[in-house]
Design a protein around this motif. Structure first.
Motif, PDB file in Angstrom:
ATOM      1  N   GLY A   1      -2.657   2.855   9.986  1.00  0.00           N
ATOM      2  CA  GLY A   1      -3.027   4.246  10.194  1.00  0.00           C
ATOM      3  C   GLY A   1      -1.805   5.105  10.468  1.00  0.00           C
ATOM      4  N   GLU A   2      -1.925   6.400  10.125  1.00  0.00           N
ATOM      5  CA  GLU A   2      -0.830   7.356  10.325  1.00  0.00           C
ATOM      6  C   GLU A   2      -1.431   8.687  10.735  1.00  0.00           C
ATOM      7  OE1 GLU A   2       1.859  10.540   9.461  1.00  0.00           O
ATOM      8  OE2 GLU A   2       0.053  10.125   8.281  1.00  0.00           O
ATOM      9  N   ALA A   3      -0.743   9.439  11.609  1.00  0.00           N
ATOM     10  CA  ALA A   3      -1.338  10.611  12.245  1.00  0.00           C
ATOM     11  C   ALA A   3      -1.563  11.774  11.293  1.00  0.00           C
ATOM     12  CB  ALA A   3      -0.479  11.047  13.436  1.00  0.00           C
ATOM     13  N   TRP A   4      -0.497  12.451  10.856  1.00  0.00           N
ATOM     14  CA  TRP A   4      -0.717  13.673  10.071  1.00  0.00           C
ATOM     15  C   TRP A   4       0.387  13.941   9.047  1.00  0.00           C
ATOM     16  CZ3 TRP A   4       0.185  13.972  15.467  1.00  0.00           C
ATOM     17  CH2 TRP A   4       1.467  14.373  15.829  1.00  0.00           C
ATOM     18  N   GLY A   5       1.119  12.962   8.642  1.00  0.00           N
ATOM     19  CA  GLY A   5       2.174  13.178   7.655  1.00  0.00           C
ATOM     20  C   GLY A   5       1.617  13.601   6.309  1.00  0.00           C
ATOM     21  N   THR A   6       2.425  14.338   5.551  1.00  0.00           N
ATOM     22  CA  THR A   6       2.022  14.816   4.229  1.00  0.00           C
ATOM     23  C   THR A   6       2.317  13.773   3.164  1.00  0.00           C
ATOM     24  OG1 THR A   6       2.545  17.075   4.920  1.00  0.00           O
ATOM     25  CG2 THR A   6       2.324  16.681   2.561  1.00  0.00           C
ATOM     26  N   ASP A   7       1.342  13.524   2.300  1.00  0.00           N
ATOM     27  CA  ASP A   7       1.497  12.622   1.154  1.00  0.00           C
ATOM     28  C   ASP A   7       2.092  11.276   1.573  1.00  0.00           C
ATOM     29  OD1 ASP A   7       1.381  11.825  -1.492  1.00  0.00           O
ATOM     30  OD2 ASP A   7       3.349  12.646  -1.986  1.00  0.00           O
ATOM     31  N   PRO A   8       1.448  10.546   2.508  1.00  0.00           N
ATOM     32  CA  PRO A   8       2.009   9.261   2.960  1.00  0.00           C
ATOM     33  C   PRO A   8       1.832   8.164   1.914  1.00  0.00           C
ATOM     34  CG  PRO A   8      -0.118   9.642   3.979  1.00  0.00           C
ATOM     35  CD  PRO A   8       0.187  10.883   3.184  1.00  0.00           C
ATOM     36  N   HIS A   9       2.846   7.308   1.813  1.00  0.00           N
ATOM     37  CA  HIS A   9       2.805   6.130   0.946  1.00  0.00           C
ATOM     38  C   HIS A   9       2.951   4.885   1.823  1.00  0.00           C
ATOM     39  CE1 HIS A   9       3.144   8.459  -2.814  1.00  0.00           C
ATOM     40  NE2 HIS A   9       3.920   9.261  -2.109  1.00  0.00           N
ATOM     41  N   PHE A  10       2.091   3.873   1.591  1.00  0.00           N
ATOM     42  CA  PHE A  10       2.020   2.704   2.456  1.00  0.00           C
ATOM     43  C   PHE A  10       2.609   1.475   1.762  1.00  0.00           C
ATOM     44  CE2 PHE A  10      -1.200   5.653   3.762  1.00  0.00           C
ATOM     45  CZ  PHE A  10      -1.240   5.565   5.148  1.00  0.00           C
ATOM     46  N   GLY A  11       3.377   0.705   2.529  1.00  0.00           N
ATOM     47  CA  GLY A  11       3.929  -0.555   2.031  1.00  0.00           C
ATOM     48  C   GLY A  11       3.772  -1.638   3.087  1.00  0.00           C
ATOM     49  N   TRP A  12       3.536  -2.886   2.643  1.00  0.00           N
ATOM     50  CA  TRP A  12       3.289  -3.999   3.568  1.00  0.00           C
ATOM     51  C   TRP A  12       4.341  -5.092   3.385  1.00  0.00           C
ATOM     52  CZ3 TRP A  12      -0.319  -4.209   7.423  1.00  0.00           C
ATOM     53  CH2 TRP A  12      -1.329  -3.245   7.410  1.00  0.00           C
ATOM     54  N   PHE A  13       4.715  -5.711   4.503  1.00  0.00           N
ATOM     55  CA  PHE A  13       5.685  -6.812   4.488  1.00  0.00           C
ATOM     56  C   PHE A  13       5.208  -7.901   5.445  1.00  0.00           C
ATOM     57  CE2 PHE A  13       7.894  -2.965   3.357  1.00  0.00           C
ATOM     58  CZ  PHE A  13       8.739  -3.339   2.336  1.00  0.00           C
ATOM     59  N   HIS A  14       5.490  -9.156   5.065  1.00  0.00           N
ATOM     60  CA  HIS A  14       5.215 -10.297   5.936  1.00  0.00           C
ATOM     61  C   HIS A  14       6.528 -11.035   6.165  1.00  0.00           C
ATOM     62  CE1 HIS A  14       3.885 -14.548   6.761  1.00  0.00           C
ATOM     63  NE2 HIS A  14       3.219 -13.861   7.690  1.00  0.00           N
ATOM     64  N   GLU A  15       6.935 -11.083   7.420  1.00  0.00           N
ATOM     65  CA  GLU A  15       8.237 -11.670   7.778  1.00  0.00           C
ATOM     66  C   GLU A  15       9.353 -11.008   6.966  1.00  0.00           C
ATOM     67  OE1 GLU A  15       8.267 -13.233  10.323  1.00  0.00           O
ATOM     68  OE2 GLU A  15       6.397 -14.352  10.560  1.00  0.00           O
ATOM     69  N   ARG A  16       9.298  -9.659   6.879  1.00  0.00           N
ATOM     70  CA  ARG A  16      10.307  -8.836   6.216  1.00  0.00           C
ATOM     71  C   ARG A  16      10.365  -9.043   4.700  1.00  0.00           C
ATOM     72  NH1 ARG A  16      15.523  -8.962  10.341  1.00  0.00           N
ATOM     73  NH2 ARG A  16      14.389  -8.280  12.211  1.00  0.00           N
ATOM     74  N   VAL A  17       9.357  -9.671   4.134  1.00  0.00           N
ATOM     75  CA  VAL A  17       9.298  -9.888   2.686  1.00  0.00           C
ATOM     76  C   VAL A  17       8.044  -9.188   2.166  1.00  0.00           C
ATOM     77  CG1 VAL A  17       9.136 -11.587   0.829  1.00  0.00           C
ATOM     78  CG2 VAL A  17      10.504 -12.089   2.879  1.00  0.00           C
ATOM     79  N   ALA A  18       8.160  -8.510   1.001  1.00  0.00           N
ATOM     80  CA  ALA A  18       7.018  -7.811   0.422  1.00  0.00           C
ATOM     81  C   ALA A  18       5.846  -8.765   0.222  1.00  0.00           C
ATOM     82  CB  ALA A  18       7.413  -7.171  -0.910  1.00  0.00           C
ATOM     83  N   ILE A  19       4.636  -8.248   0.413  1.00  0.00           N
ATOM     84  CA  ILE A  19       3.431  -9.064   0.344  1.00  0.00           C
ATOM     85  C   ILE A  19       3.262  -9.676  -1.044  1.00  0.00           C
ATOM     86  CG2 ILE A  19       0.909  -8.994   0.431  1.00  0.00           C
ATOM     87  CD1 ILE A  19       2.224  -8.890   3.156  1.00  0.00           C
ATOM     88  N   THR A  20       2.995 -10.981  -1.061  1.00  0.00           N
ATOM     89  CA  THR A  20       2.709 -11.696  -2.308  1.00  0.00           C
ATOM     90  C   THR A  20       1.241 -12.118  -2.328  1.00  0.00           C
ATOM     91  OG1 THR A  20       3.338 -13.815  -1.314  1.00  0.00           O
ATOM     92  CG2 THR A  20       5.078 -12.545  -2.435  1.00  0.00           C
ATOM     93  N   LYS A  21       0.774 -12.617  -3.467  1.00  0.00           N
ATOM     94  CA  LYS A  21      -0.624 -13.019  -3.598  1.00  0.00           C
ATOM     95  C   LYS A  21      -0.983 -14.170  -2.666  1.00  0.00           C
ATOM     96  CE  LYS A  21      -1.114 -11.492  -8.396  1.00  0.00           C
ATOM     97  NZ  LYS A  21      -1.431 -11.891  -9.787  1.00  0.00           N
ATOM     98  N   THR A  22      -0.006 -14.970  -2.300  1.00  0.00           N
ATOM     99  CA  THR A  22      -0.290 -16.080  -1.391  1.00  0.00           C
ATOM    100  C   THR A  22      -0.543 -15.604   0.036  1.00  0.00           C
ATOM    101  OG1 THR A  22       2.083 -16.386  -0.997  1.00  0.00           O
ATOM    102  CG2 THR A  22       1.086 -17.684  -2.762  1.00  0.00           C
ATOM    103  N   VAL A  23      -0.090 -14.400   0.345  1.00  0.00           N
ATOM    104  CA  VAL A  23      -0.272 -13.855   1.695  1.00  0.00           C
ATOM    105  C   VAL A  23      -1.496 -12.954   1.765  1.00  0.00           C
ATOM    106  CG1 VAL A  23       0.761 -12.437   3.516  1.00  0.00           C
ATOM    107  CG2 VAL A  23       2.184 -14.007   2.187  1.00  0.00           C
TER     108      VAL A  23
END
Length: 287
Positions: free
Chosen positions: A175-197
């Motif tokens: 979740g994010e409060a009120w920023g304009t045009d937010p883009h979301f990205g996810w990481f697991h242990e500093r690595v971009a999310i893969t299908k195994t995660v």
């Protein structure tokens, strides 16, 4: 053919001709009145609403004017009013004559123009105080007015990012409060999310975790034109993959090393013991 029947047919034919004559005059009259009755002037702002503007940048609004061949634009007026308030005061920003003459802005940083069927408003050095509802009003040569509106707001940085877990659905929500045009990205242990995660939703706010059990650090990064902010959900530590195999390999090696050290120490002790006995026998022989 009998006389009454002949008169009936002639009367019907005359009636049909009269009806056609009447309808043709009605159609002609409608065609003559069409430019005045059906064609009316309209205006609409081309920018997608709401418009977000970076601080200290330029706000540019464009509007399209539609009118018929017999209509003329007399005046184009750009105005502003606050987005909230009981009776917000409307302020005139620029007034433009409809015949291609120069527009008159009310402030040095306000510029406007009218070219063919399009009008443009530009405000340089945009500030938060200029956020609100912008209106463009077109007046035709008969004094009839039509107006279009557009909401303009300041472009804001992302604030207060948070990550929560939905245990029943094995998902994490960012979740994010009120920023304009937010883009979301996810990481697991500093690595971009893969299908195994896991899998990320289309809007990026939700991560459906497929890794079982849920473990390690999950970080959501929210960004826009003004920067980024992040938050992390910490689960139980993950077991290192292949740790069982490593332990199975290391244990025999450690045992062998330990056994070798013990054997070396015993051999060394035995050697010293034999040297002591030989020295004692040699002294006895000498005496």
């Amino acid at each position: 053919m009998t006389q009454p029947l002949l008169h009936l047919r002639l009367s019907l034919a005359a009636g049909v001709m009269d009806l056609q004559y009447f309808l043709s005059w009605r159609v002609a009259l409608l065609l003559l009145l069409m430019p005045y009755g059906l064609q009316c002037m309209s205006v609409h702002i081309l920018n997608e609403e709401p418009v977000h503007v970076l601080p200290e940048s330029s706000l540019v609004l464009k509007a399209r004017i539609e009118h018929g061949p017999l209509e003329e634009v007399s005046v184009v007026t750009w105005e502003w009013e606050a987005e909230t308030g009981i009776t917000p005061e409307r302020v005139t920003l620029a007034t433009c004559p409809g015949r291609g003459l120069e527009c008159a802005g009310t402030r040095p940083n306000v510029h406007a123009n009218v070219e063919q069927q399009e009008t443009t408003l530009q405000i340089n050095g945009y500030s938060q105080a200029e956020s609100g509802v912008f209106a463009v009003t077109v007046t035709d040569h008969r004094g009839a007015k039509t107006t279009a509106h557009c909401i303009v707001r300041e472009y804001e940085a992302v604030h207060h990012v948070s990550v929560s877990i939905n245990v029943s659905h094995s998902s994490l929500v960012c979740g994010e409060a009120w920023g304009t045009d937010p883009h979301f990205g996810w990481f697991h242990e500093r690595v971009a999310i893969t299908k195994t995660v896991g899998r990320v939703s289309k809007n990026g706010t939700t991560l459906l975790v497929t890794k079982t059990p849920i473990c390690g650090h999950f970080t959501c990064v929210v960004s826009n034109k003004l920067g980024h902010s992040s938050a992390t959900y910490t689960a139980a530590p993950c077991e290192t993959e292949g740790s069982g195999t490593t332990a199975a390999v290391l244990c025999p090696i450690l045992l062998l090393l330990f056994g070798g050290v013990v054997a070396f120490l015993l051999w060394r002790r035995h050697r010293h013991s034999n040297r002591g006995e030989r020295l004692h026998e040699h002294l006895d022989d000498t005496i």
